[in-house]
Design a protein around this motif. Structure first.
Motif, PDB file in Angstrom:
ATOM      1  N   TYR A 178       0.822  -1.220   0.000  1.00 55.03           N
ATOM      2  CA  TYR A 178       0.000   0.000   0.000  1.00 55.03           C
ATOM      3  C   TYR A 178       0.856   1.270   0.000  1.00 55.03           C
ATOM      4  O   TYR A 178       0.438   2.298  -0.542  1.00 55.03           O
ATOM      5  CB  TYR A 178      -0.981  -0.015   1.172  1.00 55.03           C
ATOM      6  CG  TYR A 178      -2.180  -0.894   0.915  1.00 55.03           C
ATOM      7  CD1 TYR A 178      -3.024  -0.639  -0.159  1.00 55.03           C
ATOM      8  CD2 TYR A 178      -2.444  -1.999   1.719  1.00 55.03           C
ATOM      9  CE1 TYR A 178      -4.123  -1.460  -0.415  1.00 55.03           C
ATOM     10  CE2 TYR A 178      -3.541  -2.822   1.463  1.00 55.03           C
ATOM     11  CZ  TYR A 178      -4.373  -2.543   0.394  1.00 55.03           C
ATOM     12  OH  TYR A 178      -5.460  -3.352   0.132  1.00 55.03           O
ATOM     13  N   ILE A 179       2.056   1.189   0.575  1.00 52.22           N
ATOM     14  CA  ILE A 179       2.964   2.350   0.478  1.00 52.22           C
ATOM     15  C   ILE A 179       3.308   2.606  -0.990  1.00 52.22           C
ATOM     16  O   ILE A 179       3.300   3.755  -1.445  1.00 52.22           O
ATOM     17  CB  ILE A 179       4.251   2.118   1.302  1.00 52.22           C
ATOM     18  CG1 ILE A 179       3.949   2.187   2.804  1.00 52.22           C
ATOM     19  CG2 ILE A 179       5.314   3.155   0.948  1.00 52.22           C
ATOM     20  CD1 ILE A 179       5.137   1.835   3.694  1.00 52.22           C
ATOM     21  N   ARG A 180       3.592   1.528  -1.732  1.00 45.99           N
ATOM     22  CA  ARG A 180       3.929   1.694  -3.152  1.00 45.99           C
ATOM     23  C   ARG A 180       2.749   2.230  -3.951  1.00 45.99           C
ATOM     24  O   ARG A 180       2.935   2.923  -4.956  1.00 45.99           O
ATOM     25  CB  ARG A 180       4.421   0.366  -3.736  1.00 45.99           C
ATOM     26  CG  ARG A 180       5.851   0.021  -3.312  1.00 45.99           C
ATOM     27  CD  ARG A 180       6.381  -1.189  -4.052  1.00 45.99           C
ATOM     28  NE  ARG A 180       5.883  -2.433  -3.512  1.00 45.99           N
ATOM     29  CZ  ARG A 180       6.442  -3.101  -2.508  1.00 45.99           C
ATOM     30  NH1 ARG A 180       7.523  -2.622  -1.922  1.00 45.99           N
ATOM     31  NH2 ARG A 180       5.931  -4.245  -2.072  1.00 45.99           N
ATOM     32  N   GLN A 181       1.525   1.931  -3.464  1.00 52.01           N
ATOM     33  CA  GLN A 181       0.328   2.469  -4.120  1.00 52.01           C
ATOM     34  C   GLN A 181      -0.024   3.871  -3.615  1.00 52.01           C
ATOM     35  O   GLN A 181      -1.007   4.460  -4.065  1.00 52.01           O
ATOM     36  CB  GLN A 181      -0.880   1.545  -3.868  1.00 52.01           C
ATOM     37  CG  GLN A 181      -0.685   0.080  -4.203  1.00 52.01           C
ATOM     38  CD  GLN A 181      -0.185  -0.142  -5.603  1.00 52.01           C
ATOM     39  OE1 GLN A 181      -0.741   0.402  -6.548  1.00 52.01           O
ATOM     40  NE2 GLN A 181       0.882  -0.925  -5.742  1.00 52.01           N
ATOM     41  N   LYS A 182       0.784   4.363  -2.651  1.00 59.27           N
ATOM     42  CA  LYS A 182       0.548   5.662  -2.002  1.00 59.27           C
ATOM     43  C   LYS A 182      -0.807   5.705  -1.279  1.00 59.27           C
ATOM     44  O   LYS A 182      -1.394   6.772  -1.096  1.00 59.27           O
ATOM     45  CB  LYS A 182       0.655   6.815  -3.006  1.00 59.27           C
ATOM     46  CG  LYS A 182       2.027   6.922  -3.670  1.00 59.27           C
ATOM     47  CD  LYS A 182       2.188   8.209  -4.397  1.00 59.27           C
ATOM     48  CE  LYS A 182       3.474   8.345  -5.181  1.00 59.27           C
ATOM     49  NZ  LYS A 182       4.674   7.765  -4.577  1.00 59.27           N
ATOM     50  N   ASN A 183      -1.281   4.535  -0.880  1.00 62.51           N
ATOM     51  CA  ASN A 183      -2.509   4.459  -0.087  1.00 62.51           C
ATOM     52  C   ASN A 183      -2.088   4.385   1.382  1.00 62.51           C
ATOM     53  O   ASN A 183      -2.045   3.315   1.998  1.00 62.51           O
ATOM     54  CB  ASN A 183      -3.323   3.228  -0.496  1.00 62.51           C
ATOM     55  CG  ASN A 183      -4.706   3.206   0.134  1.00 62.51           C
ATOM     56  OD1 ASN A 183      -4.935   3.835   1.161  1.00 62.51           O
ATOM     57  ND2 ASN A 183      -5.626   2.477  -0.480  1.00 62.51           N
ATOM     58  N   TYR A 184      -1.761   5.553   1.947  1.00 65.89           N
ATOM     59  CA  TYR A 184      -1.113   5.593   3.258  1.00 65.89           C
ATOM     60  C   TYR A 184      -2.069   5.250   4.404  1.00 65.89           C
ATOM     61  O   TYR A 184      -1.630   4.738   5.442  1.00 65.89           O
ATOM     62  CB  TYR A 184      -0.472   6.964   3.480  1.00 65.89           C
ATOM     63  CG  TYR A 184       0.631   7.237   2.488  1.00 65.89           C
ATOM     64  CD1 TYR A 184       1.813   6.511   2.508  1.00 65.89           C
ATOM     65  CD2 TYR A 184       0.477   8.204   1.492  1.00 65.89           C
ATOM     66  CE1 TYR A 184       2.827   6.734   1.581  1.00 65.89           C
ATOM     67  CE2 TYR A 184       1.481   8.436   0.560  1.00 65.89           C
ATOM     68  CZ  TYR A 184       2.647   7.698   0.605  1.00 65.89           C
ATOM     69  OH  TYR A 184       3.637   7.920  -0.318  1.00 65.89           O
ATOM     70  N   SER A 185      -3.364   5.508   4.222  1.00 63.58           N
ATOM     71  CA  SER A 185      -4.315   5.173   5.288  1.00 63.58           C
ATOM     72  C   SER A 185      -4.355   3.668   5.508  1.00 63.58           C
ATOM     73  O   SER A 185      -4.314   3.189   6.649  1.00 63.58           O
ATOM     74  CB  SER A 185      -5.713   5.690   4.929  1.00 63.58           C
ATOM     75  OG  SER A 185      -5.706   7.090   4.835  1.00 63.58           O
ATOM     76  N   LYS A 186      -4.417   2.896   4.407  1.00 63.89           N
ATOM     77  CA  LYS A 186      -4.413   1.435   4.544  1.00 63.89           C
ATOM     78  C   LYS A 186      -3.054   0.947   5.032  1.00 63.89           C
ATOM     79  O   LYS A 186      -2.973   0.024   5.838  1.00 63.89           O
ATOM     80  CB  LYS A 186      -4.773   0.794   3.202  1.00 63.89           C
ATOM     81  CG  LYS A 186      -6.268   0.832   2.897  1.00 63.89           C
ATOM     82  CD  LYS A 186      -6.626  -0.095   1.758  1.00 63.89           C
ATOM     83  CE  LYS A 186      -8.132  -0.161   1.587  1.00 63.89           C
ATOM     84  NZ  LYS A 186      -8.535  -1.074   0.491  1.00 63.89           N
ATOM     85  N   ALA A 187      -2.000   1.576   4.544  1.00 65.39           N
ATOM     86  CA  ALA A 187      -0.655   1.186   4.979  1.00 65.39           C
ATOM     87  C   ALA A 187      -0.516   1.352   6.485  1.00 65.39           C
ATOM     88  O   ALA A 187       0.084   0.509   7.164  1.00 65.39           O
ATOM     89  CB  ALA A 187       0.396   2.023   4.256  1.00 65.39           C
ATOM     90  N   LEU A 188      -1.084   2.426   7.017  1.00 69.56           N
ATOM     91  CA  LEU A 188      -1.006   2.679   8.464  1.00 69.56           C
ATOM     92  C   LEU A 188      -1.714   1.578   9.243  1.00 69.56           C
ATOM     93  O   LEU A 188      -1.221   1.108  10.273  1.00 69.56           O
ATOM     94  CB  LEU A 188      -1.616   4.038   8.783  1.00 69.56           C
ATOM     95  CG  LEU A 188      -1.569   4.480  10.245  1.00 69.56           C
ATOM     96  CD1 LEU A 188      -0.130   4.560  10.748  1.00 69.56           C
ATOM     97  CD2 LEU A 188      -2.266   5.824  10.428  1.00 69.56           C
TER      98      LEU A 188
END
Length: 464
Positions: A313-323
């Motif tokens: 998810y970091i690579r997808q720049k989806n930081y909310s899910k990454a968190l």
């Protein structure tokens, strides 16, 4: 139809013995049958049954040397070493050329940590035994206890000369080579072994491991393939082959190898994780995420699985899910510096500076002393107005990186911000000395201090 008569007789002896125990009838067994029954129960960890068999055996064959030697083995097993030694001395007076007496005496010496004497007894046993392989194997183990890896290696090689099929000796030979940092020599030895025993899947597998350790991934793949040709159910070889193929960036083939392990055995979280990573490498994000989710479903306590999803998810720049997922990993291992760094990076991207500062601080606390970690941490503290704490962190960082211009420019900027011009000028001079071309770093981070005369004067001096 071919029948293994020896095995049938052995199973029949066990059945008769257990029937005797249930019915309280007394059956006659010859002494060798008793020996096999006793050793079977010892191997199975059924000590009470072994003792019953020994008692009945000695009642029926009170003069049997073989049964008394089994009794010695049982006494050694129970750490009754003095009683075992006394009985051995009695047996030695009767049969001084019985190799088993020397083997058991070696076992007693070994239990007492006198491995030199154990080896001496085993060397004596070699003079009388027909089973040289077993004795060489025992000697190799004694040398391992003494950390004499060269001698141990020689003994295990001798064991394999006598009994090429002894797999434990083969593993031990490779262990000795590896411990001695002789991986290339180990490969050469395995080549000669394979020439004699080409259908040994263990030898091919160990060769593959050694090639992998030497980063010769092409030969590693070839060796693992041979292991799987010989044993089509060799899960470990398929797994190792997948790892080597990944190193060669042959991701589609690696997926096939990992999937073979899933077909042969219950799914492992490791195989599922590797398949996910391979799919991500070939750009199949949907399949990658599917396998990452299967990984954590298979083993919810595998922090690496949660981190794989985090990185996805970091690579997808989806930081909310990454968190969300990095918090899952931290819930399993909250002392992992790389997890805290991810946590900090994600919060920084979400403009949650307090959480980001906490993450970088924890990363340093748990051993991440990389320069960028220090700098990100300091930048977060500066964003929060914690200039004094930022300076303290930079002072710590400078102990690890005394020549880092990035630290000196930040120190200068922070001291100028705090109107401590003398200290600011000192660190600015250091920064310019270390790397004058990156003076723009000061301007980017501390634009509010750039008009100060002391800064402009220093810059003009270095521009000239």
């Amino acid at each position: 139809m071919y029948l293994n008569h020896e095995e049938d007789d052995y199973n029949l002896s066990l059945s008769r013995f257990e029937s005797m125990l249930k019915t309280n009838k007394v059956f006659f067994f010859d002494s060798e049958e008793f020996e096999e029954i006793i050793l079977y129960y010892l191997d199975m960890g059924k000590t009470n049954l072994a003792k019953k068999a020994l008692k009945l055996g000695l009642e029926q064959h009170p003069k049997s040397t073989g049964l008394k030697l089994v009794q010695v083995e049982m006494l050694v097993y129970e750490d009754k070493l003095d009683a075992a030694e006394k009985l051995l001395n009695e047996l030695y007076a009767i049969e001084p050329h019985n190799e088993e007496i020397y083997i058991q005496r070696a076992s007693i010496y070994s239990k007492r940590d006198n491995h030199e004497k154990a080896v001496a007894c085993l060397k004596k046993a070699l003079e009388y035994t027909d089973d040289h392989a077993d004795v060489y194997n025992l000697m190799g183990m004694e040398y391992l206890f003494m950390d004499d890896l060269e001698s141990a290696k020689s003994c295990f090689i001798q064991c394999l000369e006598e009994d090429i099929a002894d797999q434990s000796a083969l593993y031990n030979v490779v262990y000795c080579f590896e411990f001695l940092d002789q991986n290339a020599a180990a490969i050469d030895y395995l080549k000669t072994y394979i020439d004699r025993n080409p259908y040994s899947e263990i030898a091919w597998h160990q060769s593959g491991r050694l090639y992998y350790g030497l980063k010769d991934y092409e030969n590693a793949v070839r060796a693992f393939e041979f292991a799987t040709y010989i044993d089509e159910t060799f899960v470990g070889a398929f797994m190792e082959k997948g790892k080597a193929l990944e190193r060669l960036k042959r991701y589609t083939e690696a997926i096939e190898s990992y999937e073979q392990t899933l077909a042969l055995d219950d799914p492992t979280s490791y195989a599922l994780l590797r398949i996910g990573k391979c799919y991500e490498k070939v750009g199949n994000k949907v399949a990658a995420l599917k396998y990452y989710n299967q990984t954590v479903h298979e083993d919810p306590l595998l922090d690496k699985g949660w981190i794989a999803i985090t990185d996805f998810y970091i690579r997808q720049k989806n930081y909310s899910k990454a968190l969300y997922y990095v918090n899952k990993a931290l819930g399993i291992d909250d002392q992992n510096s790389s997890y805290w760094k991810r946590y900090a990076t994600i919060n920084k991207a979400l403009f949650l500076f307090e959480e980001a500062e906490h993450g970088y601080r924890k990363a340093v606390e748990f051993g991440d002393y990389e320069l960028d970690t220090w700098l990100f941490w300091v930048d977060m503290m500066y964003q929060m107005g914690e200039n004094d704490n930022a300076i303290l962190a930079l002072l710590q960082a400078s102990e690890y990186f005394p020549e880092a211009y990035e630290i000196e420019y930040r120190m200068a900027g922070l001291y100028f911000t705090l109107e401590m011009e003398e200290k600011g000028s000192y660190h600015l001079a250091n920064a310019l000395r270390l790397n004058a071309t990156h003076y723009t770093l000061l301007e980017e981070l501390f634009p509010q201090v750039m008009d100060l005369n002391s800064i402009q004067k220093a810059l003009r001096k270095y521009r000239k």
